[in-house]
Design an enzyme around this catalytic site. Structure first.
Site, PDB file in Angstrom:
ATOM      1  N   ILE A   1       2.197  -9.427   1.185  1.00 25.41           N
ATOM      2  CA  ILE A   1       2.330  -8.335   2.158  1.00 25.41           C
ATOM      3  C   ILE A   1       2.150  -7.020   1.423  1.00 25.41           C
ATOM      4  CG2 ILE A   1       3.833  -7.261   3.868  1.00 25.41           C
ATOM      5  CD1 ILE A   1       5.321  -9.951   4.067  1.00 25.41           C
ATOM      6  N   ASP A   2       1.059  -6.341   1.717  1.00 20.43           N
ATOM      7  CA  ASP A   2       0.709  -5.099   1.032  1.00 20.43           C
ATOM      8  C   ASP A   2       0.882  -3.936   2.000  1.00 20.43           C
ATOM      9  OD1 ASP A   2      -0.262  -3.073  -0.515  1.00 20.43           O
ATOM     10  OD2 ASP A   2      -2.313  -3.828  -0.649  1.00 20.43           O
ATOM     11  N   THR A   3       1.956  -3.163   1.793  1.00 24.70           N
ATOM     12  CA  THR A   3       2.232  -2.042   2.701  1.00 24.70           C
ATOM     13  C   THR A   3       1.190  -0.931   2.571  1.00 24.70           C
ATOM     14  OG1 THR A   3       3.712  -1.080   1.033  1.00 24.70           O
ATOM     15  CG2 THR A   3       4.709  -2.488   2.711  1.00 24.70           C
ATOM     16  N   GLY A   4       0.416  -0.960   1.497  1.00 24.74           N
ATOM     17  CA  GLY A   4      -0.610   0.052   1.317  1.00 24.74           C
ATOM     18  C   GLY A   4      -1.947  -0.333   1.931  1.00 24.74           C
TER      19      GLY A   4
END
Length: 301
Positions: A183-186
């Protein structure tokens, strides 16, 4: 054989100091050099008790644990119970890794290693101890120290990454593809037309379900002629999305529309229907820990 108590004190005290120093570096605990020296002196004095038989009780496990607890208290103080226990746990782990590595190195180099009651002994006729033993401390410990720091740092990074890993199930033409995603919030990549989020997946994970014509189109980046070999059904699934990788110019990304995507987060499977699968031709994770990059909008925090 003559045993020199002062050399046992110096050798073990010095090892204790280095182990406490390493613990301080790993835990990022601010402490003074004098506190570390004081705690190391306690460890050195404790090591000398092994020389007198009537102090044999001092080497029972509860006493050993008590001495180590006192050393940690002297070295780092008492700020909070949880912090103290973590300091103690890291100190034990450092002792097992670094101390064991030093003894193993000494045995490999000299063919002789003497440990009794957790105390490291060294001997020669001149009374100053084996040069190999002191060499292991002076030269070998910095190597063990660097390796231990690197190992702990890698474990910490892995622990942080694992917090954002999630199992992913991709339904495509009736078949299910299972992989692990980060999960990459960016990650804010979306289809510019439909605004559907794009989840990047390695082509190796999808290859078994993709037609050869599409794989060839992706690998050759033949955006014009590659369409000619695709079936009508796959033409409806394929999207070309402009995107800009970090540090590079704009490129074109092939994405496909799956039947459904399910992502496990906080012990629940979240079904995501409006999503595109971007196909990455390389390795997303260098060590293979995860094979996909999950758009943050696909999970609920």
């Amino acid at each position: 054989m003559v045993i020199y108590a002062d050399l046992i004190f110096l050798l073990n005290g010095y090892i204790d100091f280095l182990l406490l120093w390493l613990t301080s570096g790993i835990r990022k605990q601010q402490t003074s050099i004098w506190r570390l020296i004081a705690a190391a002196i306690i460890g050195g004095l404790y090591s000398m008790l092994h020389l007198w038989p009537h102090f044999a009780v001092a080497y029972f496990l509860p006493i050993k644990i008590l001495v180590s607890m006192i050393m940690i208290w002297v070295a780092f103080g008492w700020n909070h119970f949880r912090s103290y226990i973590r300091n103690l746990g890291v100190f034990y782990l450092v002792c097992f890794i670094a101390g064991g590595a030093l003894i193993a190195l000494h045995y490999v180099v000299s063919g002789d290693s003497q440990v009794a009651g957790g105390i490291f002994f060294t001997q020669t006729a001149n009374g100053w101890g084996s040069p190999v033993s002191w060499g292991m401390i002076i030269v070998g410990f910095p190597l063990v120290w660097a390796y231990t720091r690197f190992s702990f740092r890698s474990l910490e990074e892995r622990r942080r990454i694992n917090q954002y890993l999630a199992p992913v199930k991709i339904q495509l033409q009736g078949d299910e593809i299972v992989c692990t995603g980060l999960i990459d919030t960016g990650n804010q990549l979306r289809d510019p037309i439909t605004r559907a989020p794009v989840m990047m997946v390695e082509i190796q994970s999808l290859a078994s379900q993709l037609p050869n014509e599409l794989i060839e189109m992706i690998m050759k980046k033949d955006w014009e002629n590659g369409w000619l070999g695709l079936s009508t059904e796959w033409m409806k699934r394929v999207r070309i999305i402009p995107y800009r990788p970090a540090g590079r110019d704009f490129e074109m990304l092939i994405a496909i529309k799956p039947d459904q995507v399910a992502i496990q987060h906080e012990d629940q499977w979240n079904k995501v229907e409006k999503i595109l699968i971007g196909i990455d031709v390389g390795r997303i994770s260098s060590d293979g820990t995860y094979q996909a990059i999950i758009h943050p909008s696909c999970v609920s925090f």
